[in-house]
Design an enzyme around this catalytic site. Structure first.
Site, PDB file in Angstrom:
ATOM      1  N   TYR A  49       0.807  -1.221   0.000  1.00 17.04           N
ATOM      2  CA  TYR A  49       0.000   0.000   0.000  1.00 17.04           C
ATOM      3  C   TYR A  49       0.846   1.280   0.000  1.00 17.04           C
ATOM      4  CZ  TYR A  49      -4.483  -2.418   0.667  1.00 17.04           C
ATOM      5  OH  TYR A  49      -5.618  -3.170   0.490  1.00 17.04           O
ATOM      6  N   ARG A  85     -11.539  -5.404 -12.564  1.00 12.28           N
ATOM      7  CA  ARG A  85     -11.976  -4.226 -11.799  1.00 12.28           C
ATOM      8  C   ARG A  85     -13.466  -3.949 -12.016  1.00 12.28           C
ATOM      9  NH1 ARG A  85      -8.381  -1.341  -8.886  1.00 12.28           N
ATOM     10  NH2 ARG A  85      -9.453   0.640  -9.196  1.00 12.28           N
ATOM     11  N   THR A  91     -14.602   1.067  -5.635  1.00 13.13           N
ATOM     12  CA  THR A  91     -13.878   0.871  -4.366  1.00 13.13           C
ATOM     13  C   THR A  91     -14.811   0.946  -3.165  1.00 13.13           C
ATOM     14  OG1 THR A  91     -11.905   1.837  -5.348  1.00 13.13           O
ATOM     15  CG2 THR A  91     -11.980   1.766  -2.946  1.00 13.13           C
ATOM     16  N   ARG A 102     -18.174  -6.233  -4.896  1.00 18.31           N
ATOM     17  CA  ARG A 102     -18.361  -5.289  -3.777  1.00 18.31           C
ATOM     18  C   ARG A 102     -19.809  -4.847  -3.662  1.00 18.31           C
ATOM     19  NH1 ARG A 102     -13.013  -2.129  -5.678  1.00 18.31           N
ATOM     20  NH2 ARG A 102     -11.457  -3.095  -4.308  1.00 18.31           N
ATOM     21  N   GLU A 126       2.720  -5.815  -7.838  1.00 15.14           N
ATOM     22  CA  GLU A 126       2.026  -6.550  -6.777  1.00 15.14           C
ATOM     23  C   GLU A 126       2.245  -8.056  -6.914  1.00 15.14           C
ATOM     24  OE1 GLU A 126      -1.946  -4.965  -7.135  1.00 15.14           O
ATOM     25  OE2 GLU A 126      -1.341  -3.042  -6.276  1.00 15.14           O
TER      26      GLU A 126
HETATM   27  P1  CMP Z   1      -7.899  -1.283  -2.216  1.00 19.42           P
HETATM   28  O1  CMP Z   1      -8.321  -1.543  -3.614  1.00 19.42           O
HETATM   29  O2  CMP Z   1      -7.334  -2.427  -1.454  1.00 19.42           O
HETATM   30  O3  CMP Z   1      -6.831  -0.096  -2.218  1.00 19.42           O
HETATM   31  C1  CMP Z   1      -6.720   0.837  -1.185  1.00 19.42           C
HETATM   32  C2  CMP Z   1      -7.773   0.662  -0.150  1.00 19.42           C
HETATM   33  O4  CMP Z   1      -7.952   1.762   0.699  1.00 19.42           O
HETATM   34  C3  CMP Z   1      -9.117   0.488  -0.806  1.00 19.42           C
HETATM   35  O5  CMP Z   1      -9.170  -0.756  -1.428  1.00 19.42           O
HETATM   36  C4  CMP Z   1     -10.062   0.715   0.362  1.00 19.42           C
HETATM   37  O6  CMP Z   1     -10.336  -0.491   1.058  1.00 19.42           O
HETATM   38  C5  CMP Z   1      -9.242   1.606   1.264  1.00 19.42           C
HETATM   39  N1  CMP Z   1      -9.843   2.930   1.390  1.00 19.42           N
HETATM   40  C6  CMP Z   1     -10.090   3.806   0.408  1.00 19.42           C
HETATM   41  N2  CMP Z   1     -10.637   4.926   0.928  1.00 19.42           N
HETATM   42  C7  CMP Z   1     -10.709   4.731   2.270  1.00 19.42           C
HETATM   43  C8  CMP Z   1     -11.171   5.514   3.358  1.00 19.42           C
HETATM   44  N3  CMP Z   1     -11.674   6.746   3.160  1.00 19.42           N
HETATM   45  N4  CMP Z   1     -11.096   4.988   4.595  1.00 19.42           N
HETATM   46  C9  CMP Z   1     -10.568   3.764   4.800  1.00 19.42           C
HETATM   47  N5  CMP Z   1     -10.117   2.970   3.799  1.00 19.42           N
HETATM   48  C10 CMP Z   1     -10.195   3.458   2.556  1.00 19.42           C
END
Ligand code: CMP
Length: 143
Positions: A49, A85, A91, A102, A126
């Site tokens: 990350y 995706r 997301t 999701r 990754e």
């Molecule tokens: P991911 O695709 O694993 O990549 C980054 C992650 O950050 C995303 O999925 C979310 O799970 C997380 N994420 C994004 N925005 C927020 C937020 N505002 N608060 C907490 N987690 C977040």
């Protein structure tokens, strides 16, 4: 052939969604090239990350992804990065369309069930963080 990195997050594993998620990608016609159930270290989580390092939720993100086992996978297929995706949905599960992973199973953004690479560059990065090349197998599907 394009490859992507997908990971069922601790919430997806504890909710017993591994089979459902694998099934969706298999039925779509993609091929599983490698997979493992693993407990991510703090160090690996921070590398994975790294692009979110400055975000206010970075520490929570690392804490969550290391809170239980994840199911890490490499999948292969035509245009798989973008298609995966689409299949995952937005997301934020609250905004993800019904029919997406999701959209069907998630409620809040920090527990959004699955991670998927967002570009060829991040897929390459990754995959190499989580798998050695000799853990991945390419094979063709019978017609
Ligand atoms: P991911 O695709 O694993 O990549 C980054 C992650 O950050 C995303 O999925 C979310 O799970 C997380 N994420 C994004 N925005 C927020 C937020 N505002 N608060 C907490 N987690 C977040």
């Amino acid at each position: 052939m394009e490859r992507t990195f997908l990971m069922v997050k601790p919430d997806g594993v504890s909710r017993q969604l591994i089979g459902e998620i694998v099934s969706r990608f298999e039925k779509k016609g993609f091929r599983l090239a490698g997979a493992k159930l693993m407990q991510i270290s703090d160090e690996l989580a921070k590398k994975h990350y790294a692009e979110h390092k400055e975000r206010p939720f970075f520490n929570d993100l690392v804490a969550f992804i290391t809170s239980g086992p994840v199911f890490a996978m490499v999948w292969e297929g035509e245009n798989i990065i973008a298609t995966a995706r689409q299949m995952m949905g937005k997301t934020n599960p609250a905004e993800a369309a019904p029919g997406t992973i999701r959209g069907d199973y998630g409620v809040i953004v920090s527990k959004n069930i699955i991670h998927g690479s967002d570009s060829p560059e991040s897929a390459k990065r990754e995959i190499s963080l989580f798998f050695r090349e000799d853990e991945l197998i390419s094979y063709s599907r019978p017609a």
